[in-house]
Scaffold this motif. Structure first.
Motif, PDB file in Angstrom:
ATOM      1  N   ALA A 151       0.822  -1.132  -0.001  1.00  0.00           N
ATOM      2  CA  ALA A 151       0.000  -0.145  -0.028  1.00  0.00           C
ATOM      3  C   ALA A 151       0.743   1.154  -0.118  1.00  0.00           C
ATOM      4  O   ALA A 151       0.642   2.182  -0.512  1.00  0.00           O
ATOM      5  CB  ALA A 151      -0.987   0.065   1.170  1.00  0.00           C
ATOM      6  N   GLU A 186       1.863   2.623  -3.345  1.00  0.00           N
ATOM      7  CA  GLU A 186       1.100   3.212  -4.287  1.00  0.00           C
ATOM      8  C   GLU A 186       0.390   4.245  -3.576  1.00  0.00           C
ATOM      9  O   GLU A 186      -0.026   5.205  -4.466  1.00  0.00           O
ATOM     10  CB  GLU A 186      -0.048   2.152  -4.766  1.00  0.00           C
ATOM     11  N   LEU A 187       0.151   4.703  -2.240  1.00  0.00           N
ATOM     12  CA  LEU A 187      -0.613   5.304  -1.639  1.00  0.00           C
ATOM     13  C   LEU A 187      -0.048   6.457  -0.807  1.00  0.00           C
ATOM     14  O   LEU A 187       1.227   5.972  -0.427  1.00  0.00           O
ATOM     15  CB  LEU A 187      -1.624   4.688  -0.918  1.00  0.00           C
ATOM     16  N   GLN A 201      -2.990   8.353   4.168  1.00  0.00           N
ATOM     17  CA  GLN A 201      -4.065   7.518   3.921  1.00  0.00           C
ATOM     18  C   GLN A 201      -4.019   6.153   4.449  1.00  0.00           C
ATOM     19  O   GLN A 201      -4.956   5.420   4.979  1.00  0.00           O
ATOM     20  CB  GLN A 201      -4.185   7.421   2.511  1.00  0.00           C
ATOM     21  N   VAL A 202      -2.921   5.480   4.353  1.00  0.00           N
ATOM     22  CA  VAL A 202      -2.408   4.047   4.678  1.00  0.00           C
ATOM     23  C   VAL A 202      -2.675   4.048   6.385  1.00  0.00           C
ATOM     24  O   VAL A 202      -3.419   3.162   7.256  1.00  0.00           O
ATOM     25  CB  VAL A 202      -1.260   3.755   4.307  1.00  0.00           C
ATOM     26  N   VAL A 252     -13.889   6.163  -4.942  1.00  0.00           N
ATOM     27  CA  VAL A 252     -12.749   5.651  -5.552  1.00  0.00           C
ATOM     28  C   VAL A 252     -13.408   4.615  -6.543  1.00  0.00           C
ATOM     29  O   VAL A 252     -14.380   3.942  -6.289  1.00  0.00           O
ATOM     30  CB  VAL A 252     -11.902   4.510  -4.480  1.00  0.00           C
ATOM     31  N   GLN A 286      -8.309   1.728  -9.521  1.00  0.00           N
ATOM     32  CA  GLN A 286      -7.312   1.792  -8.465  1.00  0.00           C
ATOM     33  C   GLN A 286      -7.349   0.642  -7.462  1.00  0.00           C
ATOM     34  O   GLN A 286      -7.922   0.812  -6.298  1.00  0.00           O
ATOM     35  CB  GLN A 286      -7.823   3.135  -7.755  1.00  0.00           C
ATOM     36  N   ALA A 327      -6.190   0.800  -3.627  1.00  0.00           N
ATOM     37  CA  ALA A 327      -6.824   1.356  -2.554  1.00  0.00           C
ATOM     38  C   ALA A 327      -7.376   0.229  -1.513  1.00  0.00           C
ATOM     39  O   ALA A 327      -7.859   0.515  -0.358  1.00  0.00           O
ATOM     40  CB  ALA A 327      -8.017   2.169  -3.196  1.00  0.00           C
ATOM     41  N   ASP A 370       3.112  14.875  -0.501  1.00  0.00           N
ATOM     42  CA  ASP A 370       1.899  14.677  -0.584  1.00  0.00           C
ATOM     43  C   ASP A 370       1.022  15.692   0.114  1.00  0.00           C
ATOM     44  O   ASP A 370       1.252  16.009   1.352  1.00  0.00           O
ATOM     45  CB  ASP A 370       1.611  13.333   0.354  1.00  0.00           C
ATOM     46  N   THR A 393      -9.650  13.463   4.651  1.00  0.00           N
ATOM     47  CA  THR A 393      -8.865  12.356   5.294  1.00  0.00           C
ATOM     48  C   THR A 393      -8.970  12.803   6.663  1.00  0.00           C
ATOM     49  O   THR A 393      -8.942  11.865   7.492  1.00  0.00           O
ATOM     50  CB  THR A 393      -7.456  12.466   4.463  1.00  0.00           C
TER      51      THR A 393
END
Length: 296
Positions: free
Chosen positions: A102, A105-106, A110-111, A156, A161, A164, A271, A277
């Motif tokens: 994760a 990619e993210l 967010q993770v 999403v 994606q 996610a 980011d 979020t």
């Protein structure tokens, strides 16, 4: 059974400020670890990075056990349930693998926010697995927390994606890891649990890492070493926090990881967190604090 031998430094169990200090340090080290993981994940397979994390974990722990001496090491190997400890380790390895996939990619934040939902999953999964009862108030807290997850993730397109979904696999494995710790590790020494958790991950990752191996550039070697060391030291800080103060007191301070993760994501990777979020995180953290501090 756990023994009373000082396998880790003896600390009073009524040192709340010291416990909070240890938990804050653990949270910061976890974010530094994951920042290094995300950086390495741009050029190396997450499996290779997971291997570095667990190999370093075992090397640091082995050095400490060597310092303790053989008799103490034998005490450490004793466990009420070898199967349960290995299962814990495999679940933690699964959570780490999902997390590192994760992070590749993210955004880090967010993770982390999605991983904060693991106490909600623990509450739900404890019903069929541990036959625990959930009161209406706790059930409502879980529902509010999952609304926060939906808000934090946002709209999403899951087909375009699929990455996610990875943090949810991480949160699920980590929730099961916590439940198996509650079921199998409650009477073992903390270092026993730390040892078997690291051993399972090291063995599995060492078996499969040749399939994903890429030559490590000389400039990246210090970061690989740092990932391994941070993985072990952060877990030790967590143990020390729990030995100084009750888990219900210190655990909520882990939510300050949202601050460290926001800073790391912005400063290292550029980011910019979305307002949604943070709104989702507020609901998730609020639900988690309610579950941690209220029994009924």
């Amino acid at each position: 059974m756990a023994t009373d031998s000082p396998l880790v430094p003896t600390l009073p169990a009524d040192r709340p400020l010291l416990g909070i200090g240890f938990i804050l340090l653990a949270g910061l080290l976890f974010v530094l670890l994951d920042t290094g993981v995300k950086w390495l994940g741009q050029d190396y397979s997450p499996v290779q990075v997971v291997w570095a994390r667990y190999a370093g974990h075992m090397l640091v722990l082995a050095a400490y056990l060597g310092w303790l001496g053989l008799p103490r090491c034998r005490e450490l190997m004793r466990t009420e349930s070898l199967f349960g400890q290995i299962l814990r380790g495999l679940l933690l390895f699964g959570a780490s693998t999902f997390a590192y996939l994760a992070l590749r990619e993210l955004p880090i934040l967010q993770v982390y926010v999605i991983n904060f939902s693991s106490p909600l999953l623990v509450t739900l999964l404890a019903i069929p697995l541990l036959r625990e009862r959930v009161t209406p108030a706790r059930g409502l807290a879980v529902a509010v927390g999952f609304v926060g997850v939906v808000i934090a993730v946002g709209p999403v397109d899951w087909q375009s994606q699929p990455a996610a979904l990875l943090p949810f696999g991480m949160a699920f494995c980590f929730a099961l890891y916590q439940l198996t710790t509650r079921r199998f590790g409650r009477h073992d020494h903390p270092l026993t649990s730390l040892f078997y958790a690291g051993l399972a991950g090291a063995l599995v990752s060492s078996a499969i890492v040749p399939l994903f191996w890429s030559p490590i550039a000389l400039g990246d070697l210090p970061l690989f070493l740092a990932v391994g060391i941070l993985g072990a030291v952060s877990q030790l800080m967590l143990i020390m926090a729990m030995r100084c103060a009750p888990a219900s007191l210190v655990s909520p301070f882990l939510y300050l990881q949202i601050v460290w993760a926001s800073a790391a994501g912005y400063l290292v990777f550029g980011d910019v967190p979305l307002l949604q979020t943070y709104l989702g995180a507020i609901l998730i953290i609020g639900a988690g604090l309610f579950l941690a501090t209220r029994r009924g």
